[in-house]
Structure formats: structure tokens, C-alpha cells
Scaffold this motif. Structure first.
Motif, PDB file in Angstrom:
ATOM      1  N   SER A 193       0.825  -1.210   0.000  1.00  0.00           N
ATOM      2  CA  SER A 193       0.000   0.000   0.000  1.00  0.00           C
ATOM      3  C   SER A 193       0.858   1.258   0.000  1.00  0.00           C
ATOM      4  O   SER A 193       0.487   2.276  -0.591  1.00  0.00           O
ATOM      5  N   VAL A 196       2.067   1.658  -3.597  1.00  0.00           N
ATOM      6  CA  VAL A 196       0.967   2.139  -4.439  1.00  0.00           C
ATOM      7  C   VAL A 196       0.684   3.607  -4.164  1.00  0.00           C
ATOM      8  O   VAL A 196       0.476   4.405  -5.092  1.00  0.00           O
ATOM      9  N   ARG A 357      -8.030   4.238  -3.637  1.00  0.00           N
ATOM     10  CA  ARG A 357      -6.664   3.714  -3.531  1.00  0.00           C
ATOM     11  C   ARG A 357      -6.653   2.334  -2.888  1.00  0.00           C
ATOM     12  O   ARG A 357      -5.846   1.472  -3.248  1.00  0.00           O
ATOM     13  N   THR A 361      -4.800  -1.074  -4.314  1.00  0.00           N
ATOM     14  CA  THR A 361      -3.870  -1.878  -3.516  1.00  0.00           C
ATOM     15  C   THR A 361      -4.436  -3.269  -3.268  1.00  0.00           C
ATOM     16  O   THR A 361      -3.737  -4.280  -3.419  1.00  0.00           O
ATOM     17  N   ILE A 364      -4.106  -5.668  -6.176  1.00  0.00           N
ATOM     18  CA  ILE A 364      -2.738  -6.194  -6.303  1.00  0.00           C
ATOM     19  C   ILE A 364      -2.484  -7.254  -5.236  1.00  0.00           C
ATOM     20  O   ILE A 364      -1.922  -8.331  -5.513  1.00  0.00           O
ATOM     21  N   CYS A 433       8.969  -2.582  -2.154  1.00  0.00           N
ATOM     22  CA  CYS A 433       7.870  -2.113  -1.292  1.00  0.00           C
ATOM     23  C   CYS A 433       8.350  -1.906   0.139  1.00  0.00           C
ATOM     24  O   CYS A 433       7.977  -0.924   0.798  1.00  0.00           O
TER      25      CYS A 433
END
Length: 450
Positions: A193, A196, A357, A361, A364, A433
Motif C-alpha cells: 500500500s 501504491v 486507492r 492496492t 494487487i 515495497c
């Protein structure tokens, strides 16, 4: 030693709703709380977990069959049913790694605290099953008990760091001061997250989109009230499942109940845990001046947020669609559908409640979880067989929760590589990430100190 291991196994077998109240009672007494307050805290937590179990059962018994019917209607054919965390956790606790996993996780936590590598003081013993799962899978893959224990320690250490990195989000967005979430799927997938969020912030126009239930309710009135939104989503799923009018309306009311009841039952857990957390933090900070500690608790505390509940319901049909798009997927999402909130809860906080959003996320996250869980089918099946949970010799087992964990997959593949391309792609993406998360977390702590 056998007596101690036997006692540990006995308490594990009690389940979270009984085990955690006992643990909390003992912790509360050790912290100096009165017996009456300690009992009240323990019972409150037990009530909360029983309540969550009832709400999840409501979803599992009614929503999961609708999801299956919807899959059939759209010609989505998958030959393996996701057993979910309710199926994966018992077989994990039955593994030869599980009993050692608890003391290993505690020792890792104490060492990291002593070396000031974490601020998280974990008291959520039940969810150590996530660490144990990783260890059990590595044990099966490599045939090495020692590597299995090492995997438990690695997972535990990483989980405590996740707790550190996202503690500001838990405090700022969810309003849980001094609390960390070092466990569960919400922890493993939270770094995605952050990545993203960073990408979307750099896209003109897209970065300004904010779908928030509160904003939507102001604009569209009662239509976007959480209960009504739950009912609408239930009706839509019922229609897609091909239900008759009675079935569609019933599912609508049931989902409205879910979206209203979940925050209510979570309040009982918070009511039991927050006093313990506050006392623990106060005592630790008196003893270790100039240090701030976070109490590691179950991420079920995050499930009461309206955006988390709304996103959870939206992801029922979305996950089915994603499952149809994952190359070579054999798994039909089922057991984990009622608990998708665990997958995306922290993402909601990172995105500040922005539903748009969160959906990006979450998509994905679910794609990765489904793909990884397919790679883990063989090892997961052996784990189930070792626990005596396979009634059919040809049956296979899979789960999205933990079975779809990128951390478990990466550790297992490093120690027993069977898919170099899979390890490289998942590993590189996840490391990016995590690096983004470390940088982002420093900024979050800086904003808290202002």
C-alpha cells in the motif's frame, strides 16, 4: 519439558476466543491490575472474539455460497477450495514446529527489545501461528527442523519491524495510540500500500481522486450510509449469484447486519485490550525512560473501521474476478472471503480511508495472494496430511491467508528454490515495497513528533 509442551498445546487447542482472555488475564495481573479488572478485560476480549466469529460465520455460511454460485454462473471453474485461516491455523498448531514457535517468537521479541531493534512488545500469542506456518512449510520443503525454526525467527523479527513501521498509521488513522499490529495478512501486505500510494501521488488527476464513505455520504445522503451500502452490495452479489427474490433480499439484510455488527463486536476487544495496553506502556516507559513502546495486538482491532468493512464487502466479487484472471489458478476463494478485511485493513489506514486507492492496492494484494497460494499447494497439502486433516488421499489443500503470504513464499524459495522466476519477481517487488516503507515510516514518525 514434555509437561510444559503439553500445557502449551492444551492452551493452543482452546482457540483464540478462550486462549487470549487467559493470556490477557495473566498479563493484567503481572502488570498490577486488580483481579476484578483483569477478569473483566479477559471476558471482554473473549466476547469480542466470539462476536467476530459469529459475524464471520454469518458471512461464511451465506456469502461464500453466493460467491461460489456467482463463480459457476460466470463459468469460472476452479478445482480447489480455499480453506482460509480457520482451516490453516489448526493444522499449523498440529505441526512439529508449532510448540517451539511460541518460545522462539518470544525470545526473538525480547532480544530485539534489548538491542533496541523494535519498540513492539508482543502479547498476541495466538497469532504466532503465522510464524509457525512459515516454519512448518520450510521444515517440509527442506527436511530440516533447524531451518524451520530459523524461518520462525526470521518471520517473527520481520513481523515486529512491520509493527514498528506501521504503528504511526495505527495511531493516526485508527486512533489506537501505543498499539502495533505485528501479525497477520494486514502486516505482510501493508508495504504494498505504501508503494501504491507513492506511485499514485505522482500521477496528475489520479492523485486527487478520493472515494471515502464519509464524503460519499455527504454527497449522496443515506444511500451511502454503511448499513444501506452493505445491503446494496449484498443484493448485487445475490443477483450475480442467480438467487431468487427472497434469496437476494435475505443476503442484502445479512450483509447490512455484517457491516453494522462488525464495529460493535470489535469495540469489546478494544475495551479489554486498551486498559492493558496503557498500563503496559506506562510501566515500560517508566522503567526505560526516553523510550516509547507499542503493544503488539491482533489486527482484528482494525476491522471495525467503516472503510475496512465497506472494502471487505466490495472485495468479495472483486476477488472472484481476480481469481479468474490469475494465470493457471486452481483455487476458488472461499474460506478467506469473510476475512478479506485482514488483507486490506492497513492499506485503508495508509491511504487515509481513500476507498479508490484501497481498491487498487487490494486488487494487487489479492492477485499476489492467489498466485502465491497456488505455488504453495503441494507443501500446504503435506502440512494438512501431517496433521491428519486429509480424508482423501488425492485431495489437495490451499489457503489465501498465510498460504498466500509473500514472506513465507520468499523464505521458502530462498531455502528450497523451485521457481527462480517466481522468487525473483515476487522478491524484487516486495523488497522495493519494504524499502519504500522504511523511508515512508521515518516521515510518519517525524510527523507524530511534531
Amino acid at each position: 519439558m514434555d509437561i510444559i509442551l503439553g500445557l502449551v498445546q492444551y492452551f493452543v487447542d482452546l482457540g483464540a476466543a478462550v486462549m487470549l482472555p487467559i493470556v490477557i488475564f495473566i498479563v493484567a495481573i503481572c502488570l498490577g491490575q486488580s483481579v476484578g479488572k483483569a477478569i473483566k478485560s479477559g471476558i471482554s476480549i473473549g466476547i469480542g472474539f466470539i462476536g467476530i466469529g459469529l459475524v464471520i460465520s454469518l458471512m461464511l455460511n451465506n456469502l461464500a455460497p453466493a460467491a461460489q454460485a456467482m463463480s459457476a454462473n460466470f463459468g469460472i471453474s476452479m478445482n480447489l477450495i480455499d480453506i482460509g485461516w480457520p482451516g490453516s491455523s489448526p493444522m499449523t498448531w498440529a505441526s512439529r514446529i508449532a510448540l517451539v514457535a511460541i518460545p522462539v517468537a518470544i525470545i526473538v521479541n525480547l532480544i530485539m527489545l534489548a538491542l533496541k531493534l523494535t519498540r513492539v512488545v508482543n502479547i498476541d500469542i495466538w497469532n504466532i501461528w503465522h510464524f509457525a506456518f512459515t516454519g512448518a512449510i520450510v521444515d517440509i520443503a527442506t527436511g530440516s527442523y533447524a531451518l524451520g525454526i530459523a524461518a520462525v525467527a526470521i518471520h517473527a523479527a520481520f513481523a515486529y519491524k512491520l509493527g514498528d513501521w506501521f504503528a504511526p498509521t495505527v495511531e493516526k488513522y485508527f486512533g489506537l495510540e501505543g498499539i502495533a499490529m505485528p501479525h497477520g495478512t494486514t502486516g505482510w501486505f501493508a508495504p504494498i500500500s505504501v508503494f501504491v500510494d507513492g506511485i499514485l501521488d505522482r500521477i496528475p488527476g489520479i492523485r486527487d481522486i478520493d472515494f471515502n464513505p464519509t464524503h460519499l455520504q455527504k454527497r449522496f445522503g443515506l444511500l451511502c450510509d454503511p448499513a444501506i451500502m452493505g445491503a446494496i452490495m449484498g443484493v448485487i452479489i445475490g443477483i450475480l449469484a442467480g438467487y431468487d427474490v427472497r434469496g437476494v433480499l435475505t443476503l442484502g439484510i445479512q450483509m447490512a447486519a455484517v457491516i453494522v455488527l462488525m464495529p460493535v463486536v470489535v469495540k469489546y476487544i478494544m475495551g479489554g485490550l486498551m486498559p492493558i495496553s496503557e498500563v503496559a506502556r506506562t510501566k515500560l516507559q517508566k522503567k526505560f525512560k526516553n523510550s516509547k513502546f507499542y503493544i503488539g495486538l491482533d489486527c482484528a482491532l482494525l476491522l471495525g473501521d467503516p472503510v475496512v468493512v465497506t472494502a471487505s464487502l466490495l472485495f468479495i466479487p472483486i476477488t472472484i474476478i481476480i481469481a479468474a484472471l490469475v494465470p493457471g489458478n486452481q483455487i476458488l476463494p472461499f474460506g478467506d472471503l469473510p476475512t478479506i478485511g485482514f488483507f486490506i485493513a492497513m492499506a485503508v489506514g495508509v491511504h487515509g480511508g481513500n476507498l479508490f486507492r484501497t481498491l487498487i492496492t487490494g486488487s494487487i494484494v489479492m492477485f499476489l495472494a492467489i498466485w502465491i497460494s497456488n505455488q504453495m499447494i503441494g507443501l500446504h497439502t503435506i502440512l494438512a496430511a501431517n496433521a491428519g486433516q486429509l480424508t482423501n488421499a488425492t485431495a489437495q489443500v490451499a489457503s489465501l491467508d498465510q498460504g498466500g503470504s509473500p514472506l513465507t513464499y520468499i523464505i521458502t524459495q530462498i531455502l528450497h528454490t523451485t521457481n527462480i522466476m517466481g522468487l525473483a519477481s515476487i522478491g524484487i517487488f516486495y523488497i522495493i515495497c519494504v524499502v519504500c516503507t522504511i523511508i515512508w515510516s521515518k516521515k510518519q514518525y517525524a510527523s507524530l513528533d511534531k
